[in-house]
Design a protein around this motif. Structure first.
Motif, short mmCIF file in Angstrom:
data_model
loop_
_atom_site.label_atom_id
_atom_site.label_comp_id
_atom_site.label_asym_id
_atom_site.label_seq_id
_atom_site.Cartn_x
_atom_site.Cartn_y
_atom_site.Cartn_z
N LEU A 24 -11.00 -12.25 -62.16
CA LEU A 24 -11.62 -12.06 -60.86
C LEU A 24 -13.12 -11.78 -61.00
O LEU A 24 -13.90 -12.08 -60.10
CB LEU A 24 -10.95 -10.89 -60.14
CG LEU A 24 -9.48 -11.10 -59.73
CD1 LEU A 24 -8.89 -9.79 -59.24
CD2 LEU A 24 -9.36 -12.19 -58.67
N SER A 25 -13.53 -11.17 -62.11
CA SER A 25 -14.93 -10.78 -62.28
C SER A 25 -15.68 -11.53 -63.37
O SER A 25 -16.91 -11.49 -63.41
CB SER A 25 -15.02 -9.28 -62.58
OG SER A 25 -14.68 -8.52 -61.47
N THR A 26 -14.97 -12.19 -64.27
CA THR A 26 -15.65 -12.75 -65.43
C THR A 26 -16.52 -13.96 -65.08
O THR A 26 -17.44 -14.30 -65.84
CB THR A 26 -14.65 -13.13 -66.53
OG1 THR A 26 -13.59 -13.91 -65.95
CG2 THR A 26 -14.09 -11.89 -67.19
N GLY A 27 -16.26 -14.62 -63.94
CA GLY A 27 -17.16 -15.67 -63.51
C GLY A 27 -18.55 -15.11 -63.24
O GLY A 27 -19.57 -15.67 -63.66
N ALA A 28 -18.58 -13.97 -62.54
CA ALA A 28 -19.85 -13.31 -62.28
C ALA A 28 -20.48 -12.80 -63.57
O ALA A 28 -21.71 -12.88 -63.76
CB ALA A 28 -19.65 -12.15 -61.30
N PHE A 29 -19.67 -12.29 -64.49
CA PHE A 29 -20.20 -11.85 -65.78
C PHE A 29 -20.83 -13.01 -66.54
O PHE A 29 -21.89 -12.88 -67.15
CB PHE A 29 -19.09 -11.22 -66.63
CG PHE A 29 -19.50 -10.94 -68.05
CD1 PHE A 29 -20.31 -9.85 -68.35
CD2 PHE A 29 -19.10 -11.78 -69.08
CE1 PHE A 29 -20.71 -9.60 -69.66
CE2 PHE A 29 -19.49 -11.54 -70.39
CZ PHE A 29 -20.29 -10.45 -70.68
N GLN B 21 -16.68 -4.05 -49.25
CA GLN B 21 -17.67 -4.53 -50.21
C GLN B 21 -18.46 -5.71 -49.66
O GLN B 21 -17.88 -6.60 -49.02
CB GLN B 21 -16.98 -4.96 -51.51
CG GLN B 21 -16.70 -3.81 -52.47
CD GLN B 21 -17.92 -3.44 -53.28
OE1 GLN B 21 -19.04 -3.79 -52.95
NE2 GLN B 21 -17.70 -2.70 -54.36
N ALA B 22 -19.75 -5.73 -49.95
CA ALA B 22 -20.56 -6.89 -49.56
C ALA B 22 -20.21 -8.11 -50.40
O ALA B 22 -20.26 -9.25 -49.93
CB ALA B 22 -22.04 -6.56 -49.70
N HIS B 23 -19.85 -7.89 -51.68
CA HIS B 23 -19.50 -8.99 -52.58
C HIS B 23 -18.18 -8.66 -53.28
O HIS B 23 -18.16 -8.35 -54.48
CB HIS B 23 -20.61 -9.22 -53.60
CG HIS B 23 -21.93 -9.54 -52.99
ND1 HIS B 23 -22.23 -10.78 -52.46
CD2 HIS B 23 -23.05 -8.77 -52.80
CE1 HIS B 23 -23.45 -10.77 -51.98
NE2 HIS B 23 -23.98 -9.57 -52.18
N PRO B 24 -17.06 -8.72 -52.57
CA PRO B 24 -15.78 -8.34 -53.16
C PRO B 24 -15.28 -9.38 -54.17
O PRO B 24 -15.62 -10.56 -54.08
CB PRO B 24 -14.84 -8.29 -51.95
CG PRO B 24 -15.44 -9.26 -50.98
CD PRO B 24 -16.92 -9.16 -51.17
N LEU C 241 -21.42 -7.74 -59.22
CA LEU C 241 -20.14 -7.35 -59.81
C LEU C 241 -19.51 -6.26 -58.95
O LEU C 241 -20.16 -5.25 -58.65
CB LEU C 241 -20.34 -6.83 -61.24
CG LEU C 241 -20.69 -7.86 -62.32
CD1 LEU C 241 -20.97 -7.16 -63.64
CD2 LEU C 241 -19.56 -8.87 -62.49
N ASP C 242 -18.27 -6.46 -58.59
CA ASP C 242 -17.53 -5.47 -57.80
C ASP C 242 -16.67 -4.65 -58.77
O ASP C 242 -15.47 -4.88 -58.92
CB ASP C 242 -16.67 -6.20 -56.76
CG ASP C 242 -15.76 -5.26 -55.98
OD1 ASP C 242 -15.99 -4.03 -56.03
OD2 ASP C 242 -14.82 -5.74 -55.33
N LEU C 243 -17.30 -3.69 -59.44
CA LEU C 243 -16.59 -2.90 -60.45
C LEU C 243 -15.48 -2.03 -59.86
O LEU C 243 -14.39 -1.95 -60.44
CB LEU C 243 -17.59 -2.06 -61.24
CG LEU C 243 -18.58 -2.87 -62.11
CD1 LEU C 243 -19.52 -1.94 -62.84
CD2 LEU C 243 -17.84 -3.77 -63.08
#
Length: 462
Positions: free
Chosen positions: A81-86, A260-263, A213-215
């Protein structure tokens, strides 16, 4: 089915330094990307046939064997879910190199694991690394091929590599386990990982790009999924506590995502019925396919007492047709739209699941192998069109995000399906197997009805 797996880092708005429309550097980049994607897919399936041997080696029962699979699958799915942004923030080439290096080292630790907890821990690290490798690999393909037709062929080759890895997984697992023991299924990753890193030396460097990143959302998602898997696999008092933690973390995740603004998972996506239905259908397909590979890997070895190699070969008719059927499904989708292959594929898979209800310990293994084929055909027919339907339902600028959500949902569902069905067969194999088959058929029947309704509405609009 690994086809059509995308992430945010594959979006056109993510700019990296392009290597041109083709040429040797692009071919090397594609080869490196394909190998990494194939490795992540292979490790999702190669372990299944080795599970009885791992269980015997460490003296563990069904729950331990389930964790060897789910530790990888759930970490892979949740972090995707987050690694694309990473990948965007670090740059695709840097993220891919890091993910590959960690995956390779974790594979070595898996192969050297002295006990079950260390193996499971290393599998978690493998899953985290795989979640980084997948989106970065597709981003590298995109930056290597700027001309649309060449890029389309490159992405098709990339996807075919994943399909081939899934197809070869059970056979490779059986062969490696027979030749080298279960540790061989992890050690074989080492030369491949080293080869990828060598190829990356020639790949152009990607520019980092700021990406949110939505940590908090990512953390609560991981806690919810891990706790839910623990509750299903372990049960008992600890399982009840884990279930409460899963519910609390899930509620916190929904609360965070709604603000979140960027969930990591935009909840507004699911207001569209097409999006909701394709995610449900993709999840049902993953439950049916991945869980049945897990269940029948155990069935061939623990109930029918076949060797790991022979058990792996019995999956070849099932898995060998996946890549070809994916291509056929893609062509049907291009010609008729996503509705027809979806409406054909799901009933074929249901028919295959119902036919398997007749299987018992005395059923000839070759017949069981052939009865698994309709399930694979139906699932392989369904995945490409449902992915297309999902992407057609969202604006172009959200296509990568939507596809990432779909793929994560499919991976999570497959992992949880293994957890649930593993618990069922642990209480009585044949009865649990039949209940698992019936549950999978029921899920696919529900999503077929939903797909039919969507197809009817689309036809009336036309």
């Amino acid at each position: 089915m690994p086809t059509n797996q995308m992430s945010r880092s594959s979006e056109p708005g993510i700019e990296q330094r392009e290597s041109g429309a083709g040429g040797p550097a692009a071919a090397l980049t594609l080869t490196a990307s394909l190998l990494g994607f194939a490795l992540t897919c292979l490790d999702a399936s190669v372990v299944n046939v080795a599970l009885p041997t791992i269980g015997s080696s460490f003296g563990t029962g069904m729950s331990g064997q389930q964790w060897v699979v789910d530790a990888y699958t759930l970490a892979f799915a949740a972090l995707m879910l987050s690694t694309g942004a990473f990948s965007d923030r670090a740059g695709a080439s840097r993220a891919y190199a890091l993910g590959t290096a960690v995956f390779t080292l974790a594979s070595m630790v898996c192969g050297l694991a002295p006990n079950l907890p260390s193996l499971i821990g290393a599998r978690v690290v493998q899953g985290v690394a795989a979640a980084v490798v997948l989106p970065a690999s597709l981003a590298l393909v995109r930056q290597a091929y700027t001309e649309p037709a060449r890029r389309a062929r490159a992405v098709a080759a990339w996807a075919a590599g994943g399909s081939l890895a899934v197809a070869l997984g059970p056979v490779a697992g059986g062969a490696l386990t027979t030749a080298w023991g279960w540790r061989g299924i992890f050690f074989v990753n080492l030369p491949v990982g080293a080869a990828i890193l060598v190829l990356l030396v020639r790949a152009p460097r990607s520019r980092p790009r700021p990406a949110p990143l939505d940590l908090p959302g990512q953390l609560t998602a991981v806690v919810a999924l891990a706790a839910l898997a623990f509750a299903v696999i372990e049960g008992g008092t600890a399982g009840h506590v884990a279930l409460a933690v899963a519910v609390a973390a899930g509620a916190a995740f929904l609360w965070i995502e709604s603000r979140q603004a960027h969930p990591v998972v935009p909840l507004g996506l699911f207001r569209d019925r097409t999006v909701a239905t394709t995610v449900a259908a993709g999840s049902a397909v993953s439950v049916a396919f991945y869980s049945m590979v897990f269940v029948f890997s155990l069935f061939f070895q623990q109930v029918q007492h076949h060797s790991a190699l022979y058990s792996g070969l019995l999956f070849l008719p099932m898995t060998g047709l996946i890549a070809v059927t994916n291509v056929v499904a893609g062509k049907l989708t291009g010609r008729y739209g996503p509705r027809l292959p979806m409406l054909v594929g799901q009933p074929v898979a249901v028919a295959g699941l119902l036919a398997l209800l007749s299987v018992d310990a005395d059923t000839p293994p070759v017949l069981v192998s052939l009865l698994l084929v309709p399930l694979a055909l139906g699932c392989a027919l369904t995945v490409p069109p449902l992915t297309t339907a999902m992407l057609d339902a969202v604006p172009a600028e959200r296509a990568g995000l939507a596809a990432g959500v779909l793929n994560a949902a499919r991976q999570v569902s497959g992992g949880l399906g293994i957890a649930v069905f593993g618990a069922l067969v642990a209480d009585g194999f044949e009865a649990g197997m039949r209940l698992s088959l019936a549950a999978s058929a029921a899920l696919l029947t529900v999503t077929y009805v939903l797909s039919f309704r969507l197809a009817g509405r689309a036809a009336r609009r036309a």
